[in-house]
Scaffold this motif. Structure first.
Motif, PDB file in Angstrom:
ATOM      1  N   ILE A  22       0.841  -1.209   0.000  1.00 13.13           N
ATOM      2  CA  ILE A  22       0.000   0.000   0.000  1.00 13.13           C
ATOM      3  C   ILE A  22       0.870   1.251   0.000  1.00 13.13           C
ATOM      4  O   ILE A  22       0.637   2.193  -0.777  1.00 13.13           O
ATOM      5  CB  ILE A  22      -0.951  -0.021   1.216  1.00 13.13           C
ATOM      6  N   ASN A  23       1.894   1.277   0.831  1.00 18.56           N
ATOM      7  CA  ASN A  23       2.799   2.439   0.893  1.00 18.56           C
ATOM      8  C   ASN A  23       3.543   2.627  -0.426  1.00 18.56           C
ATOM      9  O   ASN A  23       3.766   3.762  -0.867  1.00 18.56           O
ATOM     10  CB  ASN A  23       3.798   2.269   2.037  1.00 18.56           C
ATOM     11  N   LEU A  24       3.907   1.508  -1.069  1.00 20.24           N
ATOM     12  CA  LEU A  24       4.616   1.575  -2.349  1.00 20.24           C
ATOM     13  C   LEU A  24       3.780   2.288  -3.399  1.00 20.24           C
ATOM     14  O   LEU A  24       4.261   3.170  -4.121  1.00 20.24           O
ATOM     15  CB  LEU A  24       4.953   0.150  -2.814  1.00 20.24           C
ATOM     16  N   PHE A  25       2.474   1.936  -3.484  1.00 17.09           N
ATOM     17  CA  PHE A  25       1.618   2.539  -4.506  1.00 17.09           C
ATOM     18  C   PHE A  25       1.122   3.931  -4.106  1.00 17.09           C
ATOM     19  O   PHE A  25       0.782   4.729  -4.977  1.00 17.09           O
ATOM     20  CB  PHE A  25       0.454   1.607  -4.836  1.00 17.09           C
ATOM     21  N   LYS A  26       1.097   4.213  -2.825  1.00 13.10           N
ATOM     22  CA  LYS A  26       0.776   5.580  -2.403  1.00 13.10           C
ATOM     23  C   LYS A  26       1.839   6.561  -2.868  1.00 13.10           C
ATOM     24  O   LYS A  26       1.548   7.690  -3.262  1.00 13.10           O
ATOM     25  CB  LYS A  26       0.648   5.637  -0.878  1.00 13.10           C
ATOM     26  N   LYS A  27       3.101   6.106  -2.852  1.00 16.89           N
ATOM     27  CA  LYS A  27       4.210   6.982  -3.229  1.00 16.89           C
ATOM     28  C   LYS A  27       4.131   7.423  -4.680  1.00 16.89           C
ATOM     29  O   LYS A  27       4.522   8.538  -5.015  1.00 16.89           O
ATOM     30  CB  LYS A  27       5.541   6.270  -2.974  1.00 16.89           C
ATOM     31  N   ASN A  28       3.635   6.534  -5.574  1.00 13.87           N
ATOM     32  CA  ASN A  28       3.549   6.943  -6.981  1.00 13.87           C
ATOM     33  C   ASN A  28       2.133   7.329  -7.401  1.00 13.87           C
ATOM     34  O   ASN A  28       1.825   7.415  -8.589  1.00 13.87           O
ATOM     35  CB  ASN A  28       4.126   5.859  -7.903  1.00 13.87           C
ATOM     36  N   GLY A  29       1.249   7.560  -6.413  1.00  9.70           N
ATOM     37  CA  GLY A  29      -0.057   8.150  -6.686  1.00  9.70           C
ATOM     38  C   GLY A  29      -1.077   7.230  -7.312  1.00  9.70           C
ATOM     39  O   GLY A  29      -2.069   7.699  -7.890  1.00  9.70           O
ATOM     40  N   GLN A  30      -0.901   5.904  -7.203  1.00 13.60           N
ATOM     41  CA  GLN A  30      -1.883   4.969  -7.769  1.00 13.60           C
ATOM     42  C   GLN A  30      -2.933   4.650  -6.704  1.00 13.60           C
ATOM     43  O   GLN A  30      -2.944   3.568  -6.105  1.00 13.60           O
ATOM     44  CB  GLN A  30      -1.180   3.691  -8.239  1.00 13.60           C
ATOM     45  N   TYR A  31      -3.848   5.610  -6.496  1.00 11.83           N
ATOM     46  CA  TYR A  31      -4.774   5.512  -5.369  1.00 11.83           C
ATOM     47  C   TYR A  31      -5.899   4.502  -5.596  1.00 11.83           C
ATOM     48  O   TYR A  31      -6.427   3.937  -4.641  1.00 11.83           O
ATOM     49  CB  TYR A  31      -5.332   6.900  -5.035  1.00 11.83           C
ATOM     50  N   ALA A  32      -6.272   4.273  -6.861  1.00 12.33           N
ATOM     51  CA  ALA A  32      -7.265   3.231  -7.133  1.00 12.33           C
ATOM     52  C   ALA A  32      -6.708   1.864  -6.752  1.00 12.33           C
ATOM     53  O   ALA A  32      -7.409   1.009  -6.202  1.00 12.33           O
ATOM     54  CB  ALA A  32      -7.682   3.246  -8.604  1.00 12.33           C
ATOM     55  N   LYS A  33      -5.423   1.670  -7.041  1.00  9.33           N
ATOM     56  CA  LYS A  33      -4.768   0.416  -6.674  1.00  9.33           C
ATOM     57  C   LYS A  33      -4.640   0.294  -5.151  1.00  9.33           C
ATOM     58  O   LYS A  33      -4.790  -0.787  -4.577  1.00  9.33           O
ATOM     59  CB  LYS A  33      -3.390   0.333  -7.341  1.00  9.33           C
ATOM     60  N   VAL A  34      -4.374   1.412  -4.502  1.00  7.70           N
ATOM     61  CA  VAL A  34      -4.291   1.433  -3.039  1.00  7.70           C
ATOM     62  C   VAL A  34      -5.624   1.006  -2.429  1.00  7.70           C
ATOM     63  O   VAL A  34      -5.678   0.160  -1.528  1.00  7.70           O
ATOM     64  CB  VAL A  34      -3.885   2.829  -2.524  1.00  7.70           C
ATOM     65  N   ALA A  35      -6.722   1.580  -2.939  1.00  7.15           N
ATOM     66  CA  ALA A  35      -8.053   1.253  -2.418  1.00  7.15           C
ATOM     67  C   ALA A  35      -8.374  -0.221  -2.638  1.00  7.15           C
ATOM     68  O   ALA A  35      -8.982  -0.873  -1.784  1.00  7.15           O
ATOM     69  CB  ALA A  35      -9.108   2.140  -3.080  1.00  7.15           C
ATOM     70  N   GLY A 302     -13.244  -1.926 -14.165  1.00  7.82           N
ATOM     71  CA  GLY A 302     -11.885  -2.431 -14.143  1.00  7.82           C
ATOM     72  C   GLY A 302     -11.488  -2.803 -12.730  1.00  7.82           C
ATOM     73  O   GLY A 302     -12.016  -2.241 -11.767  1.00  7.82           O
ATOM     74  N   ILE A 303     -10.591  -3.763 -12.592  1.00  7.96           N
ATOM     75  CA  ILE A 303     -10.063  -4.064 -11.257  1.00  7.96           C
ATOM     76  C   ILE A 303      -9.309  -2.841 -10.747  1.00  7.96           C
ATOM     77  O   ILE A 303      -9.472  -2.410  -9.608  1.00  7.96           O
ATOM     78  CB  ILE A 303      -9.158  -5.306 -11.304  1.00  7.96           C
ATOM     79  N   ASP A 304      -8.480  -2.279 -11.611  1.00  6.29           N
ATOM     80  CA  ASP A 304      -7.864  -0.965 -11.394  1.00  6.29           C
ATOM     81  C   ASP A 304      -7.421  -0.463 -12.761  1.00  6.29           C
ATOM     82  O   ASP A 304      -7.811  -1.027 -13.783  1.00  6.29           O
ATOM     83  CB  ASP A 304      -6.718  -1.025 -10.369  1.00  6.29           C
ATOM     84  N   LYS A 305      -6.599   0.568 -12.804  1.00  6.87           N
ATOM     85  CA  LYS A 305      -6.240   1.194 -14.076  1.00  6.87           C
ATOM     86  C   LYS A 305      -5.484   0.245 -15.006  1.00  6.87           C
ATOM     87  O   LYS A 305      -5.547   0.389 -16.231  1.00  6.87           O
ATOM     88  CB  LYS A 305      -5.407   2.453 -13.815  1.00  6.87           C
ATOM     89  N   HIS A 306      -4.758  -0.707 -14.448  1.00  4.98           N
ATOM     90  CA  HIS A 306      -3.921  -1.598 -15.259  1.00  4.98           C
ATOM     91  C   HIS A 306      -4.487  -3.000 -15.398  1.00  4.98           C
ATOM     92  O   HIS A 306      -3.847  -3.858 -15.996  1.00  4.98           O
ATOM     93  CB  HIS A 306      -2.510  -1.696 -14.649  1.00  4.98           C
ATOM     94  N   ASN A 307      -5.659  -3.244 -14.811  1.00  6.04           N
ATOM     95  CA  ASN A 307      -6.232  -4.591 -14.826  1.00  6.04           C
ATOM     96  C   ASN A 307      -7.697  -4.533 -15.221  1.00  6.04           C
ATOM     97  O   ASN A 307      -8.540  -4.121 -14.425  1.00  6.04           O
ATOM     98  CB  ASN A 307      -6.116  -5.234 -13.436  1.00  6.04           C
ATOM     99  N   ASN A 308      -7.974  -4.911 -16.451  1.00  2.00           N
ATOM    100  CA  ASN A 308      -9.361  -4.990 -16.898  1.00  2.00           C
ATOM    101  C   ASN A 308      -9.991  -6.301 -16.431  1.00  2.00           C
ATOM    102  O   ASN A 308      -9.283  -7.265 -16.124  1.00  2.00           O
ATOM    103  CB  ASN A 308      -9.440  -4.907 -18.426  1.00  2.00           C
ATOM    104  N   ILE A 309     -11.301  -6.330 -16.381  1.00  2.68           N
ATOM    105  CA  ILE A 309     -12.018  -7.570 -16.079  1.00  2.68           C
ATOM    106  C   ILE A 309     -12.342  -8.244 -17.412  1.00  2.68           C
ATOM    107  O   ILE A 309     -13.085  -7.682 -18.217  1.00  2.68           O
ATOM    108  CB  ILE A 309     -13.306  -7.296 -15.291  1.00  2.68           C
ATOM    109  N   PRO A 310     -11.780  -9.418 -17.690  1.00  2.02           N
ATOM    110  CA  PRO A 310     -12.069 -10.076 -18.965  1.00  2.02           C
ATOM    111  C   PRO A 310     -13.552 -10.373 -19.110  1.00  2.02           C
ATOM    112  O   PRO A 310     -14.203 -10.872 -18.179  1.00  2.02           O
ATOM    113  CB  PRO A 310     -11.247 -11.374 -18.882  1.00  2.02           C
ATOM    114  N   THR A 311     -14.090 -10.073 -20.270  1.00  2.00           N
ATOM    115  CA  THR A 311     -15.505 -10.330 -20.535  1.00  2.00           C
ATOM    116  C   THR A 311     -15.845 -11.808 -20.353  1.00  2.00           C
ATOM    117  O   THR A 311     -16.911 -12.161 -19.846  1.00  2.00           O
ATOM    118  CB  THR A 311     -15.852  -9.886 -21.969  1.00  2.00           C
ATOM    119  N   THR A 312     -14.916 -12.686 -20.746  1.00  2.00           N
ATOM    120  CA  THR A 312     -15.186 -14.118 -20.638  1.00  2.00           C
ATOM    121  C   THR A 312     -15.309 -14.547 -19.171  1.00  2.00           C
ATOM    122  O   THR A 312     -16.079 -15.466 -18.864  1.00  2.00           O
ATOM    123  CB  THR A 312     -14.065 -14.934 -21.313  1.00  2.00           C
TER     124      THR A 312
END
Length: 427
Positions: A22-35, A302-312
């Motif tokens: 959590i601290n790692l992703f807070k540092k680079n501002g990826q707050y959706a991933k943090v949540a 999306g799961i987050d900005k870098h992870n889509n939910i596959p339609t399948t």
């Protein structure tokens, strides 16, 4: 990309304390991933490293960059598309395809997520934990109703006055409920449509084709009694009364129960089934009187900005729940059948999706938070002694991202989701 492939950089999975991640992703501002990570129930979280780059990624990664050697990049405004080999042909990059209608539908899905202010799973979870999921459900359902009404208006106002409306789409896309809701909207416009389900036009079991495993191939175009279906459509268009069969899936036979229908002059027939866009089915009908609709569940979330939910994945969870609820099938049986279903879609549905006059996205942004309650215990029953166990664990891990919506009373009885969880007004 070619340089990274040539360097053959390892892709390494590491397990860290949740707090440190959590601290790692807070540092680079990826707050959706943090949540998202904050919502996880486990204390240890896996992240992937590739040289100095790191990310939290859903699903397994390749072990090294040289494994990514086969690819092609296309400019597809406003961005790019990367084409990679398919599971069915891992040694070749598939040809480029023009899919403007599908791209437009995906863009519309993004717009709907923005309207709902629910782009990621963490946003959905916040709606649920703050007691605001009711608003999300009402708006999601209203968007569906508005779109279906617009499609009905387009059909009614078409200068060609379509007489046969084909509705097609992959498994668990909600075709049956969509067809019924479209019928209601056409009734609102003064039309008097009749409905046909392609499932009632399967060939008798002794004529059903077999797949390469020697099993009945119900996904095949040749499994449909095309002659009878087209003859009855033409008879209805001519004003004749016809008796519609009902297919008995237990006996493998058509049954004739005296279900006779008549189509009023100048009113449409709605035909629902996976082969509705196949030109080999529609070639005997007047082209200017056909209207084709493609329906699929293209998840807006999306799961987050870098992870889509596959339609399948979303459709498989829908099917697991529906097959258990209404067909007495276990999750194990559904997962075993899924590869054959996917092969049928690749051969019989997806090649024709751009032939549609219009597309409809049947995904509901809140649905996985409802389906979790039904699917989770079914997946937990799958033994670690069967090959499908790994898929069941992946699906369970995926569902763990979601908080659960337990109050289903607010879900309307004409919702597409009711086709899978029950209490639909159409069945």
């Amino acid at each position: 990309m070619q340089s990274l492939i040539k360097e053959n950089i390892p892709i390494i999975k590491k397990f860290w304390c949740k707090k440190d991640v959590i601290n790692l992703f807070k540092k680079n501002g990826q707050y959706a991933k943090v949540a998202l990570i904050e919502s996880l129930k486990q204390d240890i979280v896996s992240i992937y490293f590739c040289d100095e780059y790191y990310d939290y990624l859903y699903g397994p990664m390749l072990p090294e960059t040289k494994s990514l050697g086969l690819f092609a990049i296309d400019h597809y405004p406003p961005g790019i598309i990367i084409r990679t080999p398919s599971l069915s042909n891992p040694l070749a990059v598939p040809p480029q395809e023009n899919q403007n209608k599908l791209a437009s539908l995906l863009s519309e899905a993004d717009d709907w997520a923005n309207i709902l202010r629910c782009d990621y799973v963490s946003n959905l979870n916040q709606y649920i934990t703050t007691g605001k999921s009711g608003d999300l459900i009402r708006i999601s359902e209203a968007l569906h109703e508005k779109k279906i009404a617009q499609i009905a208006d387009t059909i009614v106002n078409s200068p060609n006055h379509p007489r046969v409306i084909f509705i097609a789409g992959p498994s668990s896309s909600g075709k049956t409920t969509f067809a019924q809701r479209l019928r209601v909207q056409l009734l609102v416009n003064g039309m008097q449509p009749v409905s046909l389900s392609m499932d009632n036009y399967f060939l008798d079991r002794d004529q059903t084709p077999l797949n390469e495993k020697g099993e009945y191939d119900f996904e095949s175009f040749t499994a449909i009694d095309k002659t009878l279906l087209i003859d009855q459509i033409l008879s209805l268009l001519s004003g004749e009364e016809v008796e519609i069969p009902t297919y008995n899936f237990f006996s493998g036979q058509k049954e004739w129960t005296g279900n006779k229908i008549h189509l009023p002059a100048n009113h449409p027939i709605i035909v629902e089934g996976i082969h509705g866009l196949n030109p080999n089915l529609t070639k005997s009908l007047p082209k200017d009187k056909i209207y084709k609709i493609y329906i699929s569940a293209l998840t807006q979330l999306g799961i987050d900005k870098h992870n889509n939910i596959p339609t399948t994945v979303a459709r498989l969870i829908r099917r697991i729940v529906r097959d258990y609820q209404f067909r007495g099938s276990s999750a194990l049986k559904t997962i075993k059948q899924w590869p054959d279903v996917r092969t049928g879609e690749e051969n019989n549905i997806f090649p024709y999706q751009e032939h549609a006059d219009i597309m409809f996205n049947s995904a509901l942004i809140y649905e996985l938070a409802v389906l979790k309650k039904y699917a989770y215990p079914l997946l937990e029953k799958i033994s670690n002694e069967v090959p499908e166990y790994s898929i069941s664990r992946q699906l369970l891990d995926f569902l763990n991202y979601f908080e659960t919506i337990n109050n289903e009373d607010i879900i309307p009885n004409n919702s597409i989701l009711r086709e899978f969880i029950g209490n639909s007004c159409f069945f």
